[in-house]
Design a protein around this motif. Sequence first.
Motif, PDB file in Angstrom:
ATOM      1  N   ARG A  75       0.579  -1.292  -0.021  1.00 37.31           N
ATOM      2  CA  ARG A  75       0.257   0.367   0.096  1.00 37.31           C
ATOM      3  C   ARG A  75       0.612   1.198   0.360  1.00 37.31           C
ATOM      4  O   ARG A  75       1.640   1.124   1.083  1.00 37.31           O
ATOM      5  CB  ARG A  75      -0.602   0.283   1.268  1.00 37.31           C
ATOM      6  N   ILE A  76       0.322   1.852  -0.886  1.00 37.81           N
ATOM      7  CA  ILE A  76       1.679   3.246  -1.073  1.00 37.81           C
ATOM      8  C   ILE A  76       0.664   4.571  -0.762  1.00 37.81           C
ATOM      9  O   ILE A  76      -0.501   5.053  -1.830  1.00 37.81           O
ATOM     10  CB  ILE A  76       2.719   3.527  -2.626  1.00 37.81           C
ATOM     11  N   ARG A  77       0.294   5.305  -0.098  1.00 38.47           N
ATOM     12  CA  ARG A  77       0.060   5.852   0.519  1.00 38.47           C
ATOM     13  C   ARG A  77      -0.333   7.684  -0.095  1.00 38.47           C
ATOM     14  O   ARG A  77       1.081   7.638  -0.315  1.00 38.47           O
ATOM     15  CB  ARG A  77       0.196   6.486   2.160  1.00 38.47           C
ATOM     16  N   SER A  78      -0.729   8.192  -0.171  1.00 39.73           N
ATOM     17  CA  SER A  78      -1.033  10.287  -0.786  1.00 39.73           C
ATOM     18  C   SER A  78       0.085  10.140  -1.893  1.00 39.73           C
ATOM     19  O   SER A  78       0.951  10.708  -1.550  1.00 39.73           O
ATOM     20  CB  SER A  78      -1.158  10.977   0.689  1.00 39.73           C
ATOM     21  N   ILE A  79      -0.441   9.572  -2.737  1.00 42.05           N
ATOM     22  CA  ILE A  79       1.000   9.414  -3.929  1.00 42.05           C
ATOM     23  C   ILE A  79       0.152  10.712  -4.557  1.00 42.05           C
ATOM     24  O   ILE A  79      -1.453  11.427  -5.257  1.00 42.05           O
ATOM     25  CB  ILE A  79       0.311   8.408  -5.395  1.00 42.05           C
ATOM     26  N   PRO A  80       1.155  11.594  -4.814  1.00 38.59           N
ATOM     27  CA  PRO A  80       0.660  13.128  -5.733  1.00 38.59           C
ATOM     28  C   PRO A  80       0.437  12.780  -6.584  1.00 38.59           C
ATOM     29  O   PRO A  80       0.706  12.160  -7.079  1.00 38.59           O
ATOM     30  CB  PRO A  80       1.916  13.999  -5.207  1.00 38.59           C
ATOM     31  N   HIS A  81      -0.530  14.073  -7.395  1.00 37.65           N
ATOM     32  CA  HIS A  81      -0.621  14.013  -8.621  1.00 37.65           C
ATOM     33  C   HIS A  81      -0.158  14.344  -9.632  1.00 37.65           C
ATOM     34  O   HIS A  81      -0.512  15.636 -10.219  1.00 37.65           O
ATOM     35  CB  HIS A  81      -2.625  14.519  -8.919  1.00 37.65           C
ATOM     36  N   THR A  82       0.756  14.079  -9.515  1.00 37.19           N
ATOM     37  CA  THR A  82       1.563  15.225 -10.519  1.00 37.19           C
ATOM     38  C   THR A  82       2.308  14.182 -12.082  1.00 37.19           C
ATOM     39  O   THR A  82       2.909  13.096 -11.614  1.00 37.19           O
ATOM     40  CB  THR A  82       3.062  15.712  -9.700  1.00 37.19           C
ATOM     41  N   SER A  83       2.308  14.119 -12.807  1.00 36.46           N
ATOM     42  CA  SER A  83       3.481  14.226 -13.391  1.00 36.46           C
ATOM     43  C   SER A  83       4.671  13.223 -13.760  1.00 36.46           C
ATOM     44  O   SER A  83       4.758  12.097 -13.395  1.00 36.46           O
ATOM     45  CB  SER A  83       3.575  14.883 -15.353  1.00 36.46           C
ATOM     46  N   GLU A  84       5.251  13.625 -12.549  1.00 35.19           N
ATOM     47  CA  GLU A  84       6.884  13.619 -12.235  1.00 35.19           C
ATOM     48  C   GLU A  84       5.917  12.217 -10.797  1.00 35.19           C
ATOM     49  O   GLU A  84       7.017  10.794 -10.975  1.00 35.19           O
ATOM     50  CB  GLU A  84       7.580  14.129 -11.228  1.00 35.19           C
ATOM     51  N   ALA A  85       5.370  11.974 -10.625  1.00 33.13           N
ATOM     52  CA  ALA A  85       4.518  11.222  -9.049  1.00 33.13           C
ATOM     53  C   ALA A  85       4.020   9.333 -10.149  1.00 33.13           C
ATOM     54  O   ALA A  85       4.606   8.891  -9.743  1.00 33.13           O
ATOM     55  CB  ALA A  85       3.970  11.988  -8.518  1.00 33.13           C
ATOM     56  N   PHE A  86       3.531  10.350 -11.513  1.00 33.88           N
ATOM     57  CA  PHE A  86       2.848   9.246 -11.785  1.00 33.88           C
ATOM     58  C   PHE A  86       3.809   8.626 -12.365  1.00 33.88           C
ATOM     59  O   PHE A  86       4.116   7.450 -12.944  1.00 33.88           O
ATOM     60  CB  PHE A  86       1.609   9.633 -12.973  1.00 33.88           C
ATOM     61  N   SER A  87       5.237   8.885 -13.105  1.00 26.15           N
ATOM     62  CA  SER A  87       6.194   8.435 -13.494  1.00 26.15           C
ATOM     63  C   SER A  87       6.862   7.704 -12.968  1.00 26.15           C
ATOM     64  O   SER A  87       7.237   6.411 -13.331  1.00 26.15           O
ATOM     65  CB  SER A  87       6.877   9.735 -14.368  1.00 26.15           C
ATOM     66  N   ASN A  88       7.636   8.297 -11.638  1.00 23.84           N
ATOM     67  CA  ASN A  88       8.099   7.438 -11.272  1.00 23.84           C
ATOM     68  C   ASN A  88       7.503   6.576 -10.072  1.00 23.84           C
ATOM     69  O   ASN A  88       8.051   5.376  -9.688  1.00 23.84           O
ATOM     70  CB  ASN A  88       8.739   8.300  -9.631  1.00 23.84           C
ATOM     71  N   PHE A  89       6.088   6.187  -9.858  1.00 27.97           N
ATOM     72  CA  PHE A  89       5.672   5.203  -9.311  1.00 27.97           C
ATOM     73  C   PHE A  89       5.420   4.014 -10.370  1.00 27.97           C
ATOM     74  O   PHE A  89       5.834   2.581  -9.738  1.00 27.97           O
ATOM     75  CB  PHE A  89       4.272   5.528  -9.225  1.00 27.97           C
ATOM     76  N   ALA A  90       5.388   4.441 -11.741  1.00 32.28           N
ATOM     77  CA  ALA A  90       4.972   3.343 -12.670  1.00 32.28           C
ATOM     78  C   ALA A  90       6.836   3.002 -12.817  1.00 32.28           C
ATOM     79  O   ALA A  90       6.582   1.365 -13.395  1.00 32.28           O
ATOM     80  CB  ALA A  90       4.353   3.956 -14.075  1.00 32.28           C
ATOM     81  N   THR A  91       7.259   3.573 -12.762  1.00 33.92           N
ATOM     82  CA  THR A  91       8.977   2.751 -12.891  1.00 33.92           C
ATOM     83  C   THR A  91       9.514   1.654 -11.671  1.00 33.92           C
ATOM     84  O   THR A  91      10.050   1.507 -12.518  1.00 33.92           O
ATOM     85  CB  THR A  91       9.676   4.084 -13.258  1.00 33.92           C
ATOM     86  N   ALA A  92       8.801   2.548 -10.637  1.00 29.83           N
ATOM     87  CA  ALA A  92       9.552   1.716  -9.503  1.00 29.83           C
ATOM     88  C   ALA A  92       9.060   0.611  -9.676  1.00 29.83           C
ATOM     89  O   ALA A  92       9.316  -0.113  -8.656  1.00 29.83           O
ATOM     90  CB  ALA A  92       9.440   2.611  -8.483  1.00 29.83           C
ATOM     91  N   TYR A  93       7.243   0.652  -9.885  1.00 32.96           N
ATOM     92  CA  TYR A  93       5.897  -0.546  -9.275  1.00 32.96           C
ATOM     93  C   TYR A  93       5.804  -1.250 -10.416  1.00 32.96           C
ATOM     94  O   TYR A  93       5.560  -2.563  -9.684  1.00 32.96           O
ATOM     95  CB  TYR A  93       5.416  -0.356  -8.178  1.00 32.96           C
ATOM     96  N   LEU A  94       5.705  -0.656 -11.475  1.00 34.00           N
ATOM     97  CA  LEU A  94       4.199  -1.590 -12.569  1.00 34.00           C
ATOM     98  C   LEU A  94       5.099  -1.757 -13.791  1.00 34.00           C
ATOM     99  O   LEU A  94       4.000  -2.966 -14.095  1.00 34.00           O
ATOM    100  CB  LEU A  94       3.506  -0.382 -12.670  1.00 34.00           C
ATOM    101  N   LYS A  95       6.262  -1.340 -14.383  1.00 32.36           N
ATOM    102  CA  LYS A  95       7.004  -0.917 -15.514  1.00 32.36           C
ATOM    103  C   LYS A  95       7.785  -3.062 -15.450  1.00 32.36           C
ATOM    104  O   LYS A  95       8.028  -3.474 -14.100  1.00 32.36           O
ATOM    105  CB  LYS A  95       8.171  -1.227 -15.266  1.00 32.36           C
ATOM    106  N   ALA A  96       8.203  -4.026 -16.313  1.00 28.55           N
ATOM    107  CA  ALA A  96       8.533  -5.028 -16.901  1.00 28.55           C
ATOM    108  C   ALA A  96      10.199  -5.172 -15.552  1.00 28.55           C
ATOM    109  O   ALA A  96      10.973  -4.300 -16.476  1.00 28.55           O
ATOM    110  CB  ALA A  96       8.707  -5.536 -17.622  1.00 28.55           C
ATOM    111  N   PRO A  97      10.607  -5.863 -14.509  1.00 28.92           N
ATOM    112  CA  PRO A  97      11.601  -5.796 -14.111  1.00 28.92           C
ATOM    113  C   PRO A  97      12.511  -6.530 -15.342  1.00 28.92           C
ATOM    114  O   PRO A  97      13.721  -6.520 -15.628  1.00 28.92           O
ATOM    115  CB  PRO A  97      11.327  -7.158 -12.952  1.00 28.92           C
ATOM    116  N   ARG A  98      12.139  -7.757 -16.123  1.00 24.91           N
ATOM    117  CA  ARG A  98      13.006  -7.721 -17.354  1.00 24.91           C
ATOM    118  C   ARG A  98      11.615  -8.025 -18.190  1.00 24.91           C
ATOM    119  O   ARG A  98      10.870  -8.869 -18.169  1.00 24.91           O
ATOM    120  CB  ARG A  98      13.681 -10.249 -17.411  1.00 24.91           C
ATOM    121  N   LEU A  99      12.348  -7.437 -19.814  1.00 20.22           N
ATOM    122  CA  LEU A  99      11.822  -7.341 -21.179  1.00 20.22           C
ATOM    123  C   LEU A  99      11.446  -9.000 -21.253  1.00 20.22           C
ATOM    124  O   LEU A  99      12.156  -9.833 -21.580  1.00 20.22           O
ATOM    125  CB  LEU A  99      12.251  -6.559 -21.652  1.00 20.22           C
TER     126      LEU A  99
END
Length: 274
Positions: free
Chosen positions: A78-102
């Motif tokens: 659970r990640i609380r209070s993710i700001p609604h900014t383009s930087e936060a969306f990008s960092n969140f996706a890159t840290a947790y949602l993109k593939a570890p291995r392509l």
Amino acid sequence: MAPYTEQVLLATGKEDWASNLEDDSGLTADFVKGLKGIIGKGGEAFDPFTNVLITASSLPAADTPNSTTAYLFPSFQRIRSIPHTSEAFSNFATAYLKAPRLHPMHDGLSAAQKAALTRDTSKAALVPTPEPITKPTILICGHGGRDQRCGILGPILQSAFREELERRGIEAEVAQISHIGGHKYAGNVIIYLPPNLEGHALKGSGIWYGRMGPEQVEGVVEETVVKGRIVGELLRGGVMQDGGNIGRIVEAQLKAERGEQETGILRLRPRARA
């Protein structure tokens, strides 16, 4: 159910939404649009081999203005209070949602293209610190704005689960969620069982059930939440934290039951609705 790598569950504090979440009002639509702008079709990091579900839930919304709390399954974070900014969306996706291995189909991409699609856990330091989810989480489609079948049955199932879990003294989150596909299979239920459940055969997994009625709640809690067994007649699929195969768990269960039941598949009474 369609296979997926992660389900991003948005805590909105609401129990119904517009048919398409992008058309919902306020923070829900903002977050969905912002995240899909990164990893959705047409997004800068869209990867057809990495399917991320973005789902709204009735879990309590973040207290911090212009932010959203997200639950990640089967990562059980659970990640609380993710700001609604383009930087936060990008960092969140890159840290947790993109593939570890392509996927090997990406071998022909340039180094820069591969980097844009690949997970970078160092970006986690740029978003709020995650917390482990340690209680079972039961999600029930109640998206009446999408289909009235789930809109009617969802609240009934939510109440039934809460009553049964309370009766047994089991601490769990029970929430309604937006569309997850297959409304003809209403009621649609996902049961996430955290990895800290020692000795539980289904720990670290998410089990998807369909065509479930309130008369089956007691049996599902007993068999799946308590005993770690899959109810075959309701099963629509599942996902495991370690990438394991739910089908193999079903096979092992069938082998253990063979000779004890004619069908070899655990059934509840009354049976699922036709």
